[in-house]
Structures are given as structure tokens and as C-alpha cells.
Write a protein that holds these residues in place. Structure first.
Motif: not given
Length: 274
Positions: A175, A245, A77-78, A82-84, A182-183, A179-180, A187
Motif C-alpha cells: 500500500t 470483500h 482472493h484470486h 484481487a491477486v496481482s 484489497h489487491q 497498491r490498493t 496478493t
């Protein structure tokens, strides 16, 4: 059935569960424990493991598997951005402390209590995915550091006791806080590692020298099951992340909802049947 055949089916089933857990971990941002724990409890019961420690061993071993699974999924994901980092800084420290405390305190909980925790939370997660109870409860809360940290501590403790990576709880929380999807998924896959490492360590300490724990276990962490599950989970977590994704946010929410409903229904039926 001779011993060799019995072992083949037992560890073959665990390996397949690892594959499923890996795909689900990458796809939904969860650690896969919601798959692994029920499978392990069934297999351990069939193999004659002491009923008093079955769920403790399953939860602890699931957390141990989530360490490499979550890492593999988080890296995938990173790479897709997509990782906050902001959310990791807010959530991770509080999750680490809460998860470790949960692992340590698990030794004081009976098998019945552990089953009730897992079953009730699975049902609540499933209901929340259909009726946005959590969103309604949290919509009046500000998107503040205190809200995030409190959520992280609660989710870390509960997730550690369930043997899950926390995505089933942290994704809807993130969410709900704006937050979205995907994010949140990306995360939460990283945060699963911050739950699993201290949680597994806590279960190692709380299970040290406990009667009924099988051979080749460190505390409650059972290494033969860990190895059988981990291989498939590590290899297939990136597959789930790649699929995630390619889906729209709407479809990802639908996949998460359907999956949690299936798990929740299964846990309800299991609770009723005893």
C-alpha cells in the motif's frame, strides 16, 4: 486430569486456533501465524516440551499450516480478482530464497533470540499500523522492481523466522508503494505460500536430529499440532476472504490496525512478564 482429557483440551485449543487463523488469513491476507505461534508456545509449554525448542517447533509448524491455509485463502482472493500477477513475479522468487535461508539459519538461533525476534517485530508491526512509520520511510522510494525485490527478501526472511505468512509486513509495504488494500491483501495471501513452503523445508533441515524435539516431528515441524490446526484453518480461510470483500478499503485498514494492536500489546505484556 487424565491423559485423554489433557489431550482433548490441548488439541481442541489448537483446532480453535486453526479456525481463528483461517478467518484472519482470509480477512487480512496474513498466514495466521501471528495467532498460531503464541497459542502453540503456550500449549507446548504446558505440555512439558523442552523450552529450548518450543518456539522453533511453533514457528516451523505454523509455516507448515500456512501452506494449505495460504493456498485456500489465495484461491478465494484470486476468484475475486484481487491477486496481482505482476507483484507475484516481482516478489515470489526473492521471498522463496530468503525464507529458505531463514529456516536453515534458525538452527543457529537460541530460543531467547527467536522470542526477541517475534516480540520486537510484533511490536513494530503494531506501532506501524497506528503511526505510518513505514509509509514515511518508503514514500521517497520509487515504485521500482528493485524496491519490490528488496522488500520481498527482507519480509521473506523475517516472516519465516516468525512463522507468519508475511501479510502484516507485505500489506503495508504494497500500500505504501501505491497498491490498493484489497489487491495488497489478496496478493499477500498468495505470497504467504511462497514464504511457508521453503521456510518450513528450512526448519525441517535445521531441526533434523535436534535434542528435545517431540516425537512425530519432522525436523522442527510437529505433525500432531499441524493436523489439529490445519483442518480449521483450511475450512475457514475462505470465510475470512468473503468477509474481506464485503468491507470497504477503509474498514479493512481499521480491522488490520485493531488486530495488530491487540497482538502487539499481548506480545509486549508477554515480553515484560517473561
Amino acid at each position: 486430569m487424565d491423559l485423554l482429557t489433557s489431550l482433548f483440551f490441548e488439541y481442541g485449543a489448537l483446532a480453535l486456533a486453526g479456525v481463528a487463523a483461517g478467518i484472519i488469513a482470509g480477512l487480512l491476507g496474513v498466514g495466521g501465524g501471528i495467532v498460531m505461534v503464541p497459542v502453540m508456545t503456550t500449549i507446548f509449554a504446558a505440555s512439558g516440551m523442552d523450552e529450548a525448542v518450543i518456539l522453533h517447533v511453533a514457528v516451523a509448524t505454523s509455516l507448515a499450516v500456512i501452506v494449505p491455509t495460504g493456498t485456500s485463502s489465495a484461491l478465494a482472493h484470486h476468484r475475486k480478482g484481487a491477486v496481482s500477477g505482476e507483484l507475484l513475479k516481482l516478489w515470489a522468487p526473492f521471498m522463496v530464497v530468503a525464507s529458505f535461508l531463514a529456516g536453515i539459519s534458525a538452527g543457529f538461533y537460541s530460543s531467547l533470540v527467536m522470542r526477541l525476534i517475534f516480540g520486537i517485530m510484533a511490536i513494530l508491526i503494531a506501532v506501524n499500523s497506528v503511526v505510518p512509520i513505514q509509509k514515511k520511510l518508503m514514500e521517497h522510494l520509487s515504485d521500482s522492481a528493485r524496491t519490490h525485490r528488496t522488500s520481498a527478501a527482507i519480509i521473506g526472511y523475517i516472516s519465516s523466522l516468525m512463522g507468519i505468512g508475511g501479510g502484516s509486513l507485505s500489506v503495508p509495504t504494497m500500500t505504501a508503494l501505491g497498491r490498493t488494500v484489497h489487491q495488497a491483501v489478496g496478493t499477500s495471501s498468495a505470497l504467504g505460500v511462497f514464504i511457508a513452503v521453503p521456510g518450513a523445508l528450512g526448519f525441517v533441515l535445521s531441526g533434523w536430529g535436534v535434542a528435545g524435539v517431540p516425537d512425530y516431528a519432522l525436523g522442527y515441524v510437529y505433525f500432531p499440532a499441524f493436523l489439529a490446526l490445519a483442518v480449521g484453518a483450511i475450512l475457514f480461510a475462505p470465510v475470512g476472504a468473503a468477509i474481506a470483500h464485503r468491507l470497504s478499503g477503509v474498514w479493512l485498514k481499521r480491522v488490520l490496525t485493531i488486530y495488530l494492536l491487540i497482538v502487539g500489546t499481548r506480545m509486549i505484556l508477554k515480553a515484560i512478564s517473561g
